[in-house]
Design an enzyme around this catalytic site. Sequence first.
Site, short mmCIF file in Angstrom:
data_model
loop_
_atom_site.label_atom_id
_atom_site.label_comp_id
_atom_site.label_asym_id
_atom_site.label_seq_id
_atom_site.Cartn_x
_atom_site.Cartn_y
_atom_site.Cartn_z
N CYS A 48 9.57 1.88 3.29
CA CYS A 48 10.43 0.74 3.65
C CYS A 48 11.85 1.22 3.90
CB CYS A 48 10.42 -0.29 2.56
SG CYS A 48 11.08 0.36 1.04
N PHE B 210 0.81 -1.23 0.00
CA PHE B 210 0.00 0.00 0.00
C PHE B 210 0.84 1.27 0.00
CE2 PHE B 210 0.93 -0.15 4.55
CZ PHE B 210 1.10 1.20 4.83
N LYS C 299 -1.27 -7.04 -9.55
CA LYS C 299 -2.24 -7.08 -8.44
C LYS C 299 -1.87 -5.93 -7.50
CE LYS C 299 -3.06 -8.25 -4.58
NZ LYS C 299 -3.50 -7.33 -3.50
N SER D 25 5.10 -7.04 3.18
CA SER D 25 5.56 -7.49 4.49
C SER D 25 6.22 -8.87 4.41
CB SER D 25 4.36 -7.58 5.44
OG SER D 25 3.51 -8.62 4.99
N GLU E 70 9.31 -4.38 12.83
CA GLU E 70 9.09 -3.17 12.04
C GLU E 70 7.85 -2.46 12.59
OE1 GLU E 70 7.72 -3.91 7.99
OE2 GLU E 70 8.91 -2.22 7.30
#
Length: 519
Positions: free
Chosen positions: A304, A172, A196, A249, A404
Amino acid sequence: PAIFALRSSHFSTAAEPSSKQGSPPSVPNLIGGSFVKSQSSASIDVINPATQEVVSQVPLTTNEEFKAAVSAAKQAFQSWRHTPVTARQRVMFKLQELIRRDIDKLALNITTEQGKTLKDAHGDVFRGLEVVEHACGTATLQMGEYVSNVSNGIDTYSIREPLGVCAGICPFNFPAMIPLWMFPLAVTCGNTFVLKPSEKDPGASVILAELAMEAGLPDGVLNIVHGTNDIVNAICDDEDIKAVSFVGSNTAGMHIYSRASAKGKRVQSNMGAKNHAIVMPDASADATLNALVAAGFGAAGQRCMALSTVVFVGGSKSWENKLVEAAKALKVSAGTEPDADLGPVISKQAKERICKLIQSGVESGARLLLDGRNIAVRGYEHGNFIGPTILSNVTADMECHKEEIFGPVLLCSEADSLEEAISFVNRNKYGNGASIFTTSGVAARKFQTEIEAGQVGINVPIPVPLPFFSFTGNKASFAGDLNFYGKAGVNFFTQIKTVTQQWKNLPGSGVVNLAMPTS
Ligand code: NAD
């Protein structure tokens, strides 16, 4: 607002503003060149994280529709692979121009669905656009090798060929940049693609696909399907899909890596991170402070490559006070507000998870220097906001350091020496990025050599490589062999065929030699 200003005549209803329709628009699939409304009865609301308004509904693409998308990609591959590479590159030339034309529209869509500030959303598009620019010249990276006369009258050469149908599964946090890490390079190498997008913010992918088609990408070369676990598993299992690019993730990434690899596919899987900055006592104070605040809290920490932990060598007190002052001055608001420095986090669940990790830090002995959990944002009372949060005295074994956080939370720690700081960073399981701030070349060089991270910054807080290099996370931040974009990206999307040819007049000796040929 009409987020999908679809020019496609195949999907006219989605072009209607939601107010006219009475319900939010359904995000279309893209199959064989047509934007089509899914027949699925199940969908997920795409929610504006600053307001909780339902922006659109993303369908769980049905299995039949998924099969149709793969089949369209498989069929398109037959002619696309033979389209000259210069013609494929020219589509990218046009695409980069169209992305520039529509960058404001893309950015607004990103801010509406994802929450980041408009300025940051422009950066999201721009860093993806740079990959499209790079794809305009990738023919040279697709060149093979040639050795003449490897044996008497025999030459050997290798050719890089496309794989076939490739797929991409997106997170996202960068709704434009990450799809653009994937399909432009894949299709310029001659592959066709099934994308996707993240179910949380699929709008930018749809706009980008519209632009790609306007740029001349033939029907079926790029397809879009939607959903969550089921469609991802279908991608991993499908016999016709040859390679999977994943960003997201670790839970999803390792599942996808093992499931798709077990089916013989190539997989590149970019995953979670815990990026550290080591601050040496000789670091340039203002520049370092600005870098820590920008990289720690920008995009509400949902990058990230966000800096989530700082290790101050030789005492942290003087730094921490200034850090708190600078963080307090940041404006938290909806990303569409011109003075917003950081927007909301993506969902209520994300906010809950982040708050839990902050609390666990406090309970395990960290000091809460700045607490953004109860922030109230005027005019956006329902948004998923967390203000900048700073925890100090953090140790390596605390949950908030091991995991994280992916929110606007900066952890501070201390070390007596550079060695101790490096070993603190290296104990963490992730290895995406790490930076050092120093004016000492000796310290910087030691850090570069000994740090276990794929992307190293020296006085640079977010060292995301430009597309002629590759994105090179390591340890738990990456699974696979060939990284995203750059030379490695082209290698990922191509396979090598090696040809050995003999062109000479063969004397018909009549002797059959069954021994292994040697020169
Ligand atoms: P996520 O893993 O929840 O979702 C990513 C994609 O995987 C989505 O399309 C989702 O539908 C799918 N998915 C999620 N769970 C799944 C499951 N159990 N089985 C199959 N598919 C599943 O990630 P996110 O929350 O969207 O993104 C944030 C994460 O992405 C962070 O960990 C961040 O560090 C990481 N990220 C990494 C990079 C990088 O380059 N290393 C870049 C951006 C984001």
